[in-house]
Design a protein around this motif. Sequence first.
Motif, PDB file in Angstrom:
ATOM      1  N   PRO A  72       0.819  -1.216   0.000  1.00 26.37           N
ATOM      2  CA  PRO A  72       0.000   0.000   0.000  1.00 26.37           C
ATOM      3  C   PRO A  72       0.855   1.270   0.000  1.00 26.37           C
ATOM      4  O   PRO A  72       2.033   1.261   0.374  1.00 26.37           O
ATOM      5  N   ARG A  75       2.855   6.150  -3.314  1.00 28.62           N
ATOM      6  CA  ARG A  75       2.485   7.379  -4.027  1.00 28.62           C
ATOM      7  C   ARG A  75       3.638   7.980  -4.821  1.00 28.62           C
ATOM      8  O   ARG A  75       3.410   8.796  -5.726  1.00 28.62           O
ATOM      9  N   PRO A 160     -14.648   4.088  -5.981  1.00 29.08           N
ATOM     10  CA  PRO A 160     -15.034   3.566  -4.662  1.00 29.08           C
ATOM     11  C   PRO A 160     -15.369   2.082  -4.744  1.00 29.08           C
ATOM     12  O   PRO A 160     -15.970   1.617  -5.718  1.00 29.08           O
ATOM     13  N   SER A 161     -14.972   1.343  -3.714  1.00 27.24           N
ATOM     14  CA  SER A 161     -15.222  -0.091  -3.699  1.00 27.24           C
ATOM     15  C   SER A 161     -16.694  -0.417  -3.899  1.00 27.24           C
ATOM     16  O   SER A 161     -17.038  -1.424  -4.541  1.00 27.24           O
ATOM     17  N   ASN A 166     -13.330  -3.965  -7.799  1.00 22.46           N
ATOM     18  CA  ASN A 166     -12.507  -4.766  -6.894  1.00 22.46           C
ATOM     19  C   ASN A 166     -11.918  -5.958  -7.659  1.00 22.46           C
ATOM     20  O   ASN A 166     -12.482  -6.420  -8.649  1.00 22.46           O
ATOM     21  N   HIS A 278      -9.647  -8.012  -2.989  1.00 26.74           N
ATOM     22  CA  HIS A 278      -8.894  -6.789  -2.697  1.00 26.74           C
ATOM     23  C   HIS A 278      -9.705  -5.568  -3.105  1.00 26.74           C
ATOM     24  O   HIS A 278     -10.108  -5.439  -4.263  1.00 26.74           O
ATOM     25  N   GLU A 279      -9.950  -4.687  -2.138  1.00 21.80           N
ATOM     26  CA  GLU A 279     -10.598  -3.407  -2.395  1.00 21.80           C
ATOM     27  C   GLU A 279      -9.496  -2.362  -2.569  1.00 21.80           C
ATOM     28  O   GLU A 279      -8.750  -2.061  -1.640  1.00 21.80           O
ATOM     29  N   TRP A 280      -9.415  -1.793  -3.765  1.00 24.30           N
ATOM     30  CA  TRP A 280      -8.301  -0.924  -4.114  1.00 24.30           C
ATOM     31  C   TRP A 280      -8.335   0.409  -3.373  1.00 24.30           C
ATOM     32  O   TRP A 280      -9.394   1.008  -3.198  1.00 24.30           O
ATOM     33  N   SER A 281      -7.159   0.859  -2.968  1.00 17.57           N
ATOM     34  CA  SER A 281      -6.945   2.230  -2.526  1.00 17.57           C
ATOM     35  C   SER A 281      -5.942   2.869  -3.479  1.00 17.57           C
ATOM     36  O   SER A 281      -5.092   2.171  -4.062  1.00 17.57           O
ATOM     37  N   GLN A 282      -6.039   4.181  -3.639  1.00 12.63           N
ATOM     38  CA  GLN A 282      -5.096   4.860  -4.521  1.00 12.63           C
ATOM     39  C   GLN A 282      -3.671   4.605  -4.054  1.00 12.63           C
ATOM     40  O   GLN A 282      -3.378   4.602  -2.858  1.00 12.63           O
ATOM     41  N   ASP A 284      -2.029   1.840  -4.217  1.00 13.69           N
ATOM     42  CA  ASP A 284      -1.711   0.429  -3.978  1.00 13.69           C
ATOM     43  C   ASP A 284      -0.880  -0.105  -5.135  1.00 13.69           C
ATOM     44  O   ASP A 284      -1.130   0.223  -6.311  1.00 13.69           O
ATOM     45  N   ARG A 306     -10.890   5.416 -13.637  1.00  8.80           N
ATOM     46  CA  ARG A 306     -10.089   4.347 -13.022  1.00  8.80           C
ATOM     47  C   ARG A 306      -8.873   4.152 -13.897  1.00  8.80           C
ATOM     48  O   ARG A 306      -8.992   3.804 -15.081  1.00  8.80           O
TER      49      ARG A 306
END
Length: 319
Positions: A72, A75, A160-161, A166, A278-282, A284, A306
């Motif tokens: 995670p 950036r 958003p998830s 996902n 897996h629920e993506w976060s920016q 990752d 996306r």
Amino acid sequence: MNQARVSLHNPGRLMSGVAIKDLVLPSKIQVEPTGGPCGAIVRGVDLADDLPGEVIGFLLALLCHAGVMILPGQRRLTPERQSIITEWFGKPFFRDSGIDNIAMVNRTPVQILGSQAKDPGGNVPAADVDNGLELAPHSDVQDYPVTPDFTILHAVEVVPSSEGGNTYWANLYQAYEELDEETKRLVDRLQWMPASTQATAYRVGMQKAKADVQKYGLKLDSDVRHPVVRTHPVTRRKALWVSTFTVRVVGLGDEQAEQALTKRLKDHVNQDHLWYKHEWSQDDVVMWDNRCVNHWREGWNPALRRTMHRSQAGSARPF
């Protein structure tokens, strides 16, 4: 496919059966299993840094044993740096069919996968815009005779998830182990036929494939043959290596029996309990080993932006 369940496996061991402690973690690095049937989360590593050899070696070993590796908060990762990281895992893998070529970022071996219908920066050619549809379970580029070992995906922009998008990964070692002994003996000697490159590219909406199908018709079958059971060169474990791309298992000498076995194996490998969600976060970064996991991506509203940067490395004929 139904919503995947996340079941807690042995928290001290990875997908291959190796204990995390046996991999000898470098200092300041934390590793935790995902809690599902595959994957590990790594903290304390910034991929943009100039990492020492023992850290790089550890990451390579961990990925081979975890199947999926999640880092995670990356950036600072640029496409240029992702290109270098990709080469840790082997020679960058390039698609060469002409049908399924994808736009690259800044002349790097990093592909841009974007869902936006209109890309303000002009980074995603219209022919390559992702349509946001579900991508059913598969291992990358199985329609080639020599396939990429590893895939790296950097989440630049996410939805958003709750809106979808996902990604799930399935443990193919476990899928093989859960077969009964008679079926194991049967499939150990069989091969399968993937869909053609044209058919797979058409299925995901590639414009060149659409044009070719309209002009020449759709060729579903491929000349490629893969083993139903694939052996991993590092862990030496067997994986049930079939997916949505599997048109038909071959080798029984009876087409009807082959079709029935194909359906049975595809249903088996797609069981809910084999999948990690897996629920993506920016920012990752997720890396996975195509030799022992399948992945499946939910669809989402393509009006939402996306953007993913993808690279692939290593290539070997499955055995």
